[in-house]
Design a protein around this motif. Structure first.
Motif, PDB file in Angstrom:
ATOM      1  N   CYS A 248       0.832  -1.212   0.000  1.00 50.35           N
ATOM      2  CA  CYS A 248       0.000   0.000   0.000  1.00 50.35           C
ATOM      3  C   CYS A 248       0.864   1.259   0.000  1.00 50.35           C
ATOM      4  O   CYS A 248       0.550   2.240  -0.686  1.00 50.35           O
ATOM      5  CB  CYS A 248      -0.924   0.006   1.216  1.00 50.35           C
TER       6      CYS A 248
ATOM      7  N   THR B  97       2.734   1.920  -3.497  1.00 48.20           N
ATOM      8  CA  THR B  97       1.811   2.419  -4.523  1.00 48.20           C
ATOM      9  C   THR B  97       1.352   3.835  -4.184  1.00 48.20           C
ATOM     10  O   THR B  97       1.216   4.690  -5.068  1.00 48.20           O
ATOM     11  CB  THR B  97       0.598   1.491  -4.663  1.00 48.20           C
ATOM     12  N   LEU B  98       1.111   4.102  -2.894  1.00 46.79           N
ATOM     13  CA  LEU B  98       0.710   5.441  -2.469  1.00 46.79           C
ATOM     14  C   LEU B  98       1.794   6.465  -2.808  1.00 46.79           C
ATOM     15  O   LEU B  98       1.491   7.585  -3.245  1.00 46.79           O
ATOM     16  CB  LEU B  98       0.424   5.464  -0.968  1.00 46.79           C
TER      17      LEU B  98
ATOM     18  N   ARG C 247      -4.428   8.210   4.134  1.00 45.35           N
ATOM     19  CA  ARG C 247      -4.273   8.943   2.875  1.00 45.35           C
ATOM     20  C   ARG C 247      -5.023   8.225   1.742  1.00 45.35           C
ATOM     21  O   ARG C 247      -5.622   8.868   0.892  1.00 45.35           O
ATOM     22  CB  ARG C 247      -2.790   9.101   2.508  1.00 45.35           C
ATOM     23  N   TRP C 248      -4.978   6.900   1.743  1.00 40.16           N
ATOM     24  CA  TRP C 248      -5.742   6.166   0.737  1.00 40.16           C
ATOM     25  C   TRP C 248      -7.238   6.425   0.907  1.00 40.16           C
ATOM     26  O   TRP C 248      -7.966   6.568  -0.071  1.00 40.16           O
ATOM     27  CB  TRP C 248      -5.454   4.669   0.835  1.00 40.16           C
ATOM     28  N   CYS C 249      -7.711   6.460   2.137  1.00 38.22           N
ATOM     29  CA  CYS C 249      -9.134   6.705   2.397  1.00 38.22           C
ATOM     30  C   CYS C 249      -9.578   8.049   1.831  1.00 38.22           C
ATOM     31  O   CYS C 249     -10.726   8.211   1.415  1.00 38.22           O
ATOM     32  CB  CYS C 249      -9.429   6.646   3.894  1.00 38.22           C
TER      33      CYS C 249
ATOM     34  N   LEU D 253      -9.175   7.524  -2.535  1.00 40.44           N
ATOM     35  CA  LEU D 253      -9.977   6.546  -3.276  1.00 40.44           C
ATOM     36  C   LEU D 253     -11.361   7.093  -3.624  1.00 40.44           C
ATOM     37  O   LEU D 253     -11.958   7.834  -2.834  1.00 40.44           O
ATOM     38  CB  LEU D 253     -10.115   5.259  -2.460  1.00 40.44           C
TER      39      LEU D 253
ATOM     40  N   VAL E 166      -8.450  -1.192   2.800  1.00 39.50           N
ATOM     41  CA  VAL E 166      -7.857  -0.439   1.693  1.00 39.50           C
ATOM     42  C   VAL E 166      -7.114  -1.379   0.749  1.00 39.50           C
ATOM     43  O   VAL E 166      -7.253  -1.297  -0.484  1.00 39.50           O
ATOM     44  CB  VAL E 166      -6.907   0.651   2.229  1.00 39.50           C
ATOM     45  N   HIS E 167      -6.346  -2.287   1.311  1.00 43.09           N
ATOM     46  CA  HIS E 167      -5.558  -3.236   0.516  1.00 43.09           C
ATOM     47  C   HIS E 167      -6.467  -4.094  -0.358  1.00 43.09           C
ATOM     48  O   HIS E 167      -6.184  -4.311  -1.552  1.00 43.09           O
ATOM     49  CB  HIS E 167      -4.715  -4.106   1.452  1.00 43.09           C
TER      50      HIS E 167
ATOM     51  N   LEU F  54      -7.686  -2.031  -3.260  1.00 42.19           N
ATOM     52  CA  LEU F  54      -6.638  -1.830  -4.258  1.00 42.19           C
ATOM     53  C   LEU F  54      -6.425  -3.085  -5.101  1.00 42.19           C
ATOM     54  O   LEU F  54      -6.208  -2.997  -6.317  1.00 42.19           O
ATOM     55  CB  LEU F  54      -5.334  -1.423  -3.575  1.00 42.19           C
TER      56      LEU F  54
END
Length: 208
Positions: free
Chosen positions: A128, A131-132, A170-172, A175, A198-199, A202
């Motif tokens: 994660c 990629t982020l 940050r992903w939250c 996305l 999250v994973h 993705l």
């Protein structure tokens, strides 16, 4: 879990603020200009909460029960009566009791939600995070190319790719998910569970 028995000003918005997240705000309503002036003068925090029902303007909205305390990192008032802010999410809280003031502002007594417990990096975290980093680098590069010296990063420094909760949060924010889904992720008290969700997203959407 510590409780705050004083009344904290609330700012209901159509957005979900996570700890460590940066949110630009354009404030022009008199009631919120007054609120922010008071907060800056007394260095009092205020809470950002997602609107459950109602709207950002007019009568007081009904907020979700979990929000995020904030700190003001930048502010400017180039136009009279319009306050431009950048705020950063701090600690999450749960509303215990709320009240509506005469000017339709909301205040609440809150219980603070403990920060996510740190965990050793594992494969999920590393995938994660790597990629982020690519996504953030792309956002930053595009922003600088478009705005030059006027570019304001949507991420606060330092970037903390070694922190699983920071990566998940940050992903939250990035996305393309509904506000309700973001709110549910904010409310999770287990940072590893948030990162795991999250994973899975993705993976399912072939992002990693």
């Amino acid at each position: 879990m510590p409780e705050n028995t004083s009344w904290i000003p609330l700012f209901p918005l159509n957005t979900v603020l996570f700890p460590g997240g940066v949110l630009p705000l354009k404030v022009f309503e008199t009631r919120y200009l007054d609120m922010l002036r008071e907060c800056m003068k007394s260095q009092q925090p205020f809470g950002v909460v997602l609107i459950k029902s109602g709207s950002e303007v007019g009568a007081a909205a009904e907020p979700e029960s979990v929000g995020c305390l904030t700190r003001i990192i930048e502010w400017d008032m180039q136009d009279l009566g319009v306050l431009m802010l950048r705020i950063e999410g701090n600690q999450r809280f749960r509303i215990l009791q709320q009240r509506v003031l005469a000017d339709q502002r909301l205040e609440a007594q809150i219980s603070l939600i403990a920060d996510d417990q740190p965990s050793a990096p594992d494969q999920v975290h590393l995938q994660c995070a790597s990629t982020l980093k690519l996504v953030i680098d792309d956002i930053q590069n595009r922003g600088r190319a478009s705005h030059g010296a006027d570019y304001a990063s949507p991420f606060s420094l330092p970037l903390r790719f070694d922190n699983a909760s920071w990566v998940a949060n940050r992903w939250c924010e990035i996305l393309p998910i509904s506000l309700k889904a973001r709110q549910k992720l904010l409310e999770l008290t287990d940072g590893s569970e948030r990162l795991s969700i999250v994973h899975q997203y993705l993976l399912q959407h072939h992002i990693i």
